[in-house]
Design an enzyme around this catalytic site. Structure first.
Site, PDB file in Angstrom:
ATOM      1  N   THR A 369      -1.929   1.531   6.177  1.00  0.00           N
ATOM      2  CA  THR A 369      -0.584   0.950   6.158  1.00  0.00           C
ATOM      3  C   THR A 369       0.304   1.810   7.053  1.00  0.00           C
ATOM      4  O   THR A 369      -0.072   2.922   7.434  1.00  0.00           O
ATOM      5  CB  THR A 369      -0.023   0.859   4.715  1.00  0.00           C
ATOM      6  N   THR A 387       1.084  -3.632   7.071  1.00  0.00           N
ATOM      7  CA  THR A 387      -0.274  -3.172   6.784  1.00  0.00           C
ATOM      8  C   THR A 387      -1.357  -4.166   7.154  1.00  0.00           C
ATOM      9  O   THR A 387      -1.110  -5.376   7.226  1.00  0.00           O
ATOM     10  CB  THR A 387      -0.403  -2.858   5.267  1.00  0.00           C
ATOM     11  N   ASN A 389      -4.031  -3.395   5.211  1.00  0.00           N
ATOM     12  CA  ASN A 389      -4.634  -2.863   3.998  1.00  0.00           C
ATOM     13  C   ASN A 389      -5.483  -1.634   4.326  1.00  0.00           C
ATOM     14  O   ASN A 389      -4.960  -0.536   4.404  1.00  0.00           O
ATOM     15  CB  ASN A 389      -5.435  -3.913   3.213  1.00  0.00           C
ATOM     16  N   ASP A 411      -6.428  -6.560  -2.349  1.00  0.00           N
ATOM     17  CA  ASP A 411      -5.288  -6.177  -3.191  1.00  0.00           C
ATOM     18  C   ASP A 411      -5.115  -7.119  -4.382  1.00  0.00           C
ATOM     19  O   ASP A 411      -4.305  -6.848  -5.269  1.00  0.00           O
ATOM     20  CB  ASP A 411      -3.993  -6.118  -2.362  1.00  0.00           C
ATOM     21  N   SER A 440       1.246  -5.815  -4.015  1.00  0.00           N
ATOM     22  CA  SER A 440       1.289  -4.699  -3.070  1.00  0.00           C
ATOM     23  C   SER A 440       1.942  -3.487  -3.726  1.00  0.00           C
ATOM     24  O   SER A 440       2.663  -3.609  -4.712  1.00  0.00           O
ATOM     25  CB  SER A 440       2.104  -5.117  -1.851  1.00  0.00           C
ATOM     26  N   GLY A 462      -1.413   3.183   0.207  1.00  0.00           N
ATOM     27  CA  GLY A 462      -1.984   2.379  -0.882  1.00  0.00           C
ATOM     28  C   GLY A 462      -1.234   2.638  -2.180  1.00  0.00           C
ATOM     29  O   GLY A 462       0.007   2.634  -2.223  1.00  0.00           O
TER      30      GLY A 462
END
Ligand code: GLY
Length: 560
Positions: A369, A387, A389, A411, A440, A462
């Protein structure tokens, strides 16, 4: 006499909080962008220098990161912004990816109901419908002041000219090399080895960006680019169709806003968990006055950890896409509820997460991200986190279009009780459904003090994003660090499950860890992760801006 000493100590304490920490980061008079790469910060800053506002700069910076920082900057991912205009008006934009129409709750489970390894993390099956291009056009349409061509041309020029590989970038590309080859074969750009000082050019990405510049949002979500993208993802086994792309819309959402002491904090609402969770952490800490303790002392670490433990337990159970699930915002943000959650907190011993929730899992370190912060000369501010991820997302790279695709489907909670790649355990609220947005942790945040713009903060990382943002704000407000020092300060993390405190490798004494262990805290000592990579701006009393560009990366502030 006793009362006099108490009064003097209180006065000293108030004075300490009122002192202004001397800046140690870059200071500029008017405007600033802080991002993961100098090239992106410069493009955003130049836009403002030629008369553009922070929103214009956001469009250019976001897309420039797709060129200069493909590890997380993207066209194939999504994100969130929180903004505060110079008149005090605030808002948030959700350009988070969505589950494709073909998605369903059990799509990542085998016939026995077990999660299929890698299916939600690697390759085309992991890809959600990208939101970034819709996000930048939504921002431009509502607040932009310069023509889109003026914002995209420098980005296209950068893609053609190329970007010099840094040492850190060369290491990242090498680290992911085998995955790139596994997913894309051995003939794509990222199958090559790059060394520091090499220049990577992106002519295919320049072409895609040119189509977007000429045709607007539809240049990505309809027509040739959309058809190529959907065909490519499906040929590789994924689910995104031209219909998914054509239906994608970014959504304006009211941010989460709350007061902490004399600060007013504005952060992102669901489908990001950032705002609600950071609100809970701050409100659980507030009655205990964390500023009375030494920075990163045992008591400060304990207090923060216990608040984070409880907030993440709620996060994982209650939060999801608000268009699909009812979130009990009133209770989750209620002071009495939050103070009640801390009723069993004691400095004598750790609370066990098993007394707060359930589960037994592994956490995976992450600094994927990317975040950037912008303030313009008129005082408009944007906090933006974007992002793919994972690092380089699903690793699926469209050679023809010149960008990586996300693995954001991970996610979602593929199966309640089974952790995702960040070790987060999900519940029904975050189960997969067609067109739903996955939960998120991105926490783009803006802080006001005395009604004025004070901080613009955010980070990748994260599940560690929320705690890193909260600690950075506390570092400035409670521990009187400059913006740059607050960003550079060592960080720690707890997320309810796994029940362990993770410390960055540098900056925490063994005596502190031993003290915590004696009180029942489990310290993660095997791994040495970096926690977050914060890019932030502090507005000083004279209106000048101090940058906090994280020393952990190649991050850089540019301004004037
Ligand atoms: N993909 C990381 C997050 O959205 O929290």
């Amino acid at each position: 006499m006793r009362y006099l000493s108490v009064f003097c100590i209180a006065l000293l304490f108030i004075n300490c909080k009122q002192q202004i920490a001397t800046p140690t980061g870059l200071v500029t008079e008017n405007a600033m962008v802080v991002s993961a790469r100098e090239e992106a910060s410069k493009i955003g800053s130049d836009i403002m220098a030629t008369g553009g506002n922070a929103f214009d700069a956001m469009v250019a910076t976001e897309l420039a990161l797709a060129v200069a920082y493909p590890f997380a900057g993207n066209l194939g991912g999504g994100g969130f912004i929180v903004y505060r205009k110079n008149n005090g008006e605030t808002g948030g934009l959700d350009y988070r990816e969505k589950a494709p129409l073909a998605a369903h709750k059990d799509m990542y489970l085998d016939s026995l109901g077990n999660v299929i390894p890698d299916m939600s993390t690697v390759g085309a099956t992991a890809v959600g419908v990208p939101g970034t291009v819709a996000g930048v056009f939504a921002v431009h349409e509502k607040f932009g002041s310069l023509p889109i061509a003026e914002l995209l041309q420098p980005v296209i020029d950068l893609a053609k000219r190329g970007v010099v590989v840094t040492e850190k970038q060369a290491k990242r590309i090498e680290y992911y090399h085998d995955r790139f080859v596994e997913v894309n074969g051995d003939s794509t750009k990222f199958a090559q080895a790059f060394k520091p000082g090499d220049t990577i050019k992106y002519p295919e990405l320049a072409k895609t960006l040119t189509t977007i510049m000429e045709q607007g949002k539809d240049g990505f979500y309809k027509g040739e680019v959309a058809e190529k993208l959907a065909t490519f993802i499906q040929e590789k086994g994924g689910f995104v169709t031209v219909e998914d792309l054509a239906k994608y819309e970014a959504k304006w959402r009211d941010p989460i806003e709350f007061d902490y002491e004399d600060l007013h904090i504005i952060s992102m609402s669901p489908p990001s968990s950032g705002g609600v969770t950071i609100n809970q952490i701050f409100k659980m800490i507030e009655p205990h006055d964390i500023g009375q303790f030494e920075h990163n002392s045992a008591q400060a670490v304990q207090l923060f950890t216990e608040a984070a433990r409880r907030a993440y337990a709620d996060r994982n159970y209650f939060l999801g896409d608000p268009d699909f699930v009812d979130i009990p915002f009133d209770v989750l943000q209620d002071d009495a509820y939050l103070h009640g959650r801390m009723a069993d907190f004691s400095f004598d011993k750790a609370t066990l997460s098993s007394d707060v929730g359930h589960g037994e899992i592994e956490i995976v370190e992450s600094m994927e991200t990317t975040h950037y912060s912008i303030v313009d000369a008129q005082g408009n501010a944007i906090s933006a986190t974007t992002t793919l991820n994972g690092g380089y997302g699903s690793k699926l790279y469209s050679e023809e279009l010149g960008f990586f695709l996300n693995n954001e489907m991970d996610d979602f909670s593929s199966k309640p009780g089974v952790p995702n790649m960040f070790g987060l355990i999900g519940a029904e609220a975050n189960s997969i459904a067609p067109e739903k947005r996955m939960l998120s942790s991105m926490t783009p945040t803006i802080v006001e003090k005395d009604g004025k713009l004070y901080l613009v903060v955010g980070t990748p990382g994260g599940s560690t994003i929320i705690t890193a943002v909260a600690q950075t704000i506390l570092n400035v407000h409670e521990f009187n660090l400059s913006m740059q020092d607050a960003v550079n300060a060592p960080r720690f993390h707890h997320q309810w499950l796994p029940d362990m405190v993770i410390f960055e490798p540098e900056g925490f004494a063994n005596t502190l860890k031993e003290d915590l262990k004696s009180k029942g805290y489990i310290i993660n000592e095997e791994r040495t992760p970096i926690i977050g990579k914060v890019d932030a701006i502090r507005i000083l009393p004279d209106g000048t801006l101090e940058a906090g560009a994280d020393k952990r990366g190649d991050d850089k502030a540019v301004g004037f």
